[in-house]
Design an enzyme around this catalytic site. Sequence first.
Site, PDB file in Angstrom:
ATOM      1  N   ASP A 273      26.125  -8.821  -5.423  1.00 55.00           N
ATOM      2  CA  ASP A 273      26.384 -10.245  -5.639  1.00 55.00           C
ATOM      3  C   ASP A 273      27.191 -10.826  -4.466  1.00 55.00           C
ATOM      4  OD1 ASP A 273      26.777 -12.701  -6.795  1.00 55.00           O
ATOM      5  OD2 ASP A 273      27.601 -11.921  -8.671  1.00 55.00           O
TER       6      ASP A 273
ATOM      7  N   GLY B 163      19.529 -17.565  -4.712  1.00 56.95           N
ATOM      8  CA  GLY B 163      18.334 -18.176  -4.125  1.00 56.95           C
ATOM      9  C   GLY B 163      18.587 -18.883  -2.805  1.00 56.95           C
ATOM     10  N   TRP B 164      19.776 -18.677  -2.239  1.00 51.06           N
ATOM     11  CA  TRP B 164      20.121 -19.379  -1.000  1.00 51.06           C
ATOM     12  C   TRP B 164      19.234 -18.921   0.158  1.00 51.06           C
ATOM     13  CZ3 TRP B 164      26.228 -19.349  -0.631  1.00 51.06           C
ATOM     14  CH2 TRP B 164      26.744 -20.090  -1.709  1.00 51.06           C
TER      15      TRP B 164
ATOM     16  N   ASP C 288      23.691 -19.340 -12.047  1.00 48.71           N
ATOM     17  CA  ASP C 288      23.717 -18.589 -13.304  1.00 48.71           C
ATOM     18  C   ASP C 288      23.068 -19.350 -14.463  1.00 48.71           C
ATOM     19  OD1 ASP C 288      25.189 -16.979 -11.708  1.00 48.71           O
ATOM     20  OD2 ASP C 288      26.952 -16.898 -13.003  1.00 48.71           O
TER      21      ASP C 288
HETATM   22  C1  GLA Z   1      27.942 -14.277 -10.543  1.00 53.56           C
HETATM   23  C2  GLA Z   1      26.552 -13.802 -10.922  1.00 53.56           C
HETATM   24  C3  GLA Z   1      26.519 -13.499 -12.404  1.00 53.56           C
HETATM   25  C4  GLA Z   1      27.558 -12.445 -12.729  1.00 53.56           C
HETATM   26  C5  GLA Z   1      28.937 -12.890 -12.273  1.00 53.56           C
HETATM   27  C6  GLA Z   1      29.972 -11.792 -12.395  1.00 53.56           C
HETATM   28  O1  GLA Z   1      28.254 -15.493 -11.135  1.00 53.56           O
HETATM   29  O2  GLA Z   1      25.587 -14.769 -10.584  1.00 53.56           O
HETATM   30  O3  GLA Z   1      25.228 -13.070 -12.787  1.00 53.56           O
HETATM   31  O4  GLA Z   1      27.197 -11.243 -12.107  1.00 53.56           O
HETATM   32  O5  GLA Z   1      28.910 -13.303 -10.913  1.00 53.56           O
HETATM   33  O6  GLA Z   1      31.213 -12.160 -11.895  1.00 53.56           O
END
Ligand code: GLA
Length: 517
Positions: free
Chosen positions: A284, A323-324, A344
């Site tokens: 992430d 998606g950036w 999200d």
């Molecule tokens: C981002 C991701 C989520 C999740 C949180 C965890 O927002 O897009 O899917 O993994 O971090 O902190």
Amino acid sequence: MRKFLVCFSLIAPLLGAAELAGTWHFESPAQTGPNGQPRRGFQANYVFKVEGNKFTGVSFTPTNHQDVIDGVIDGNNITFKLRNEWGNSGKGTVVDYKGALNGEDLTVEPANPPQNAGRGGRGGRGGGPVTLKRISAETEYKMPPEMAHKPFGSFQPIKPNGLALTPPMGWNSWNKFAGRVTDKDVRAIADAMVSTGMRDAGYVYVNIDDTWEGPRDKDGNITTNEKFPDMKALADYVHSKGLKIGIYSGPGPLTCAQYPATYNHEQQDANTWAAWGFDYLKYDWCSASGVYHPDEMKPAYQKMAVALRNTKRPIIFSLCQYGWLDVGEWGASVGGNLWRTTGDISDRWDSMLRILDLQPGREKYAGPGHWNDPDMLEIGNGGMTDTEYRTHMSMWCMLAAPLLAGNDLRSMSEANKEILTNKEIIAIDQDKKGVQGVRVSQTGDTEVWKKALAEGMAVALMNRGADTANMTVKWADLGITKKNPKIHDVWAHKDLPSGAEFSAQVPSHGTVVVTVK
Ligand code: GLA
């Protein structure tokens, strides 16, 4: 590596900007995150430098960096722009600022404050006024040394890892448990994967999302926090149920929940996860905007793909960067098996639709081994009706999306269990041709989608409206030339009469899905 070097000596103030001459500084108080770690992403720094009529500067946090451009001094007033290279999803933004000297304070703020100036987007920040103080000694500001990294070499695509030939299926802790997930929960979910029939329906990965992480030990090895006393034992337990297990980190120094992430420990962390027995990594972006430029996103992801392969353990690699920067264009070339396409999801009908509407056009990027990820499922979390959850499942399967349930499997209703374990809709998602479905038509609140299958086609009739819709689709309009094809309703589990067209009463917020063979 980015440097914030502002060295200065005392300069005789020049006429015009005399009052403003010198170096100005603001640093917001440090905040503490989980486990007492500094919430460094939240600490704002401004360093401005005025020499004669020249006004330069930088505004930064460890998750973002913005240069002052077009600085203009007019008496005791300044105007300037902050250029945020990570703004607008990595495409860059420029925002106008203004400032004024009042006594010994230099106060700056956005010239046109945004309506809701609360929290900035990822890589940005909200826009309240900030007061800078003059610093009169020779001072040097730079990123802490642990923020530096070796430059990447020239980019070369890497070959597929041979995994995820159909969209990955499993469960992920974030949507339901967020920061509360524990070892105990994960074991209980693994048990429930088996007892509810989820495993037998194809859900294999049990994925731990953010907040498992502890500090690094003296050798730099990542550890767990008290919620996860023994990752190897946990992985062994999940494997003993005939399941696989996934973990989470990111290319930046901190995760989105402000726990330690993998920056500058790529191979070391990959080795640790492989030794613990992990089979899947969600990686992430989060704080990586503070240490990388946009053109470093690809190699930063590829670095982890290579590290995972070096472990020799088959590990699915899931990119999460919202998606950036047109990730579909390069996600597979950096070794990604799937990549998020949006921000999200949340457990609401409008959130699910917003994400759905961002998928058309991306179908060209999906195929065996590399999938668009419209985010995890919310089915069973309580924010939508069962009809809406059926639409959520239908459309994710039409999209050939990864299917990661996000609910508490221990307490799910029969209706939600039926939705998640409907083998006929899952077969559409998992079809070996690996084609992402497309929207064929939209009429008012209703729309028709089609997905080519290894044999025949899946067709979805979806109704966003408040009333039941009587929908008709002519097979010829979908390119189906066969006379009297075999029609099967995958939610009603029954064959339907054949013909040149098909009509259905589609309930408000509902979706009818048929296969046409
Ligand atoms: C981002 C991701 C989520 C999740 C949180 C965890 O927002 O897009 O899917 O993994 O971090 O902190």
